[in-house]
Design an enzyme around this catalytic site. Sequence first.
Site: not given
Lengths: 162, 504
Positions: B109, B192, B287
Amino acid sequence: MDGHGRQQHGEDTTSRNARIIEVRHEDAGVYIIVFESEDGSRSNVRVRVEGDIISTPFGSYHVSELLSASKTSKKRRMAGKGSSIGWLVDFEGGVARTKLPVKVVEVYKKPGENVEEGEVVLVVETMKMLNEVPSPCSGVLVEVSKSGAGVPQGGILFRVEC
Amino acid sequence: MKRVLIAARGEIAIRVARATRELGWIPITIYADDDQFSPHVKAGLMSVRVSSYTDIDSIIDAALRADADIVHPGYGFLSENPDFATRVLESGIGWAGPSPKAMKLLGDKQSAKHLAVKAGVRTLPWCEVKSGEEALRCAEKLGGRVIIKASNAGGGRGLRVAESPKEAARLYSIVAREASVGFGGKAIVYLEKLIDHPRHIEVQILGDNYGHIVHLFERECSVQRRRQKIIEEAPSPYAEKYKDVRQVVLESALRLAEEAEYSNAGTIEFIVDPKTGEAFFIEANTRLQVEHGVTELVTGIDIVKRQLLIADDKRLDINQEDVRLHGWAIEARVYAEDPWNNFIASTGVLKRVRFPESLWVRVDHAVEEGMRINERYDTMIAKIIAYGWTRSEALERLRKALAETVLSGVETNLDLLRVIVEEEWFQKGEYNTLTLEENLEKLLEKVDERRRMASLMARKLYSNGARRFMVKTVGNGTSLLGRVAVNTHGWPWPPTTWRGHHFA
């Protein structure tokens, strides 16, 4: 309700504490069930019995799902309520018991210390998730498991004298 | 003829096996000891035993023994593990996923955020922290509620929300530890800014090994419970309403994928502030995703098949202008979880299984009657995906499909899904990632009441004292005067208009 016992848009056929007052046989395996709610209003629900599956306006069910009493008991409903840790820890008196085998990863409080209600006492790991376990009441921490210890199902995590 | 080893279990293994067979190739499945009778095992032409679905050595060994040309990782397990991808490629086997380099860049991330900044894609304000004290200072700087994440977080782990800077400091240690417990290795923890009541919109991308990348439009997955997706749809009702938001997310996703030199299938996730329409990149999934089916239905593009062809080094046969949206698709995930007990995994033997069968409904599942739902694996039982020309048509089909479905033997969220799709906020497409949780109590009460009424009716009709109402019933059907009503269909049979007709 349309002709097949299926619910129409926006139609709310559920009514609190409604009871069955009549069952009418309409067709092969098709029944009209008349419910009466507390205020005396009646509603017809058409269901269809297809072997061990019953189709209702609320969806199809296997009868075994509906005949077992536990499904709708109030007790079960309450299990999900209460504190957010209720699924993992059982609080009885001031004793916190785990419902699943857990590993204690961090202990914030020592025996003999004062704890507030809702204050985090320790952190346990299960299913690779860490969970903070708060004290159920304000009082003195009497007993607490050690950091790194594995606690089996039903084992005591900590005890608070309330 | 290529040989494809499918390093997954459950419905996705069956999905990949089908695509493999359609190409005329040979699917090979794997199984762990406690899973050898599961339906996915039979989807392969043969199946190889592995010690576990996450044991890299064992799976590589299985692939070599099975003489596989390509490994498809499905989703979950090792699908986002760059070390596994590297090992596969080093063994001279093709990998149905992006390059390990792109996986590392986008999968982590933190590095994904740096890459987004480089590509000019908007991200949420954030800072990396190494201690509780730093977390405190960072939270003060960001202001308001903050989210604390480990760079390798996933599935709700390694992720907490803090209301205050002080709480952020305390939760830091938990997240840091959770990251090392759950995934191994050192993770970077960062804070965040939290967007209030956001919508979750993601973009499906597909690229080949020759630098050709296309997007397959967006999906919306805002109906979630604790970050677990429950219902997904394509296109997004929000992006359909605000076309400029769609423009932003699609362009951003493509820019980011190009910057990462991405190949194969992937998803770029954004959260959108519904008040301002601002879209922020949050993470990329390197994916195939669980909810890929809704995109397949509205674009008509078989993503899994393209994945296999790309792994075989074929060029992507789709240009961006070929990709169009046709209609609407909504997916509901049925989980073996007990909604009355905080959604804890429910185990048991499936006594009765009936899925809807319709041209407009796609059911991806890997269960059968008599099968034990194993708590060791994913609790998802089935994905029920309805398609329609408009959203309301798709929604109506989903409602009927859910009503026809029967799954007994384990607790499921099926009743909850039936109630959700009738909610006004869902029908209007006006929801965000917190709507479900905020309404959960009310929804469960509705479920309870419906269940109670259904139980009363079942008792009346099935108990011994009520024999006078009953016609003769057996396992799969009902008969009256020699005429048979079967329960393999989800609708009444014979139809109620049969009275007055003569049957031979």
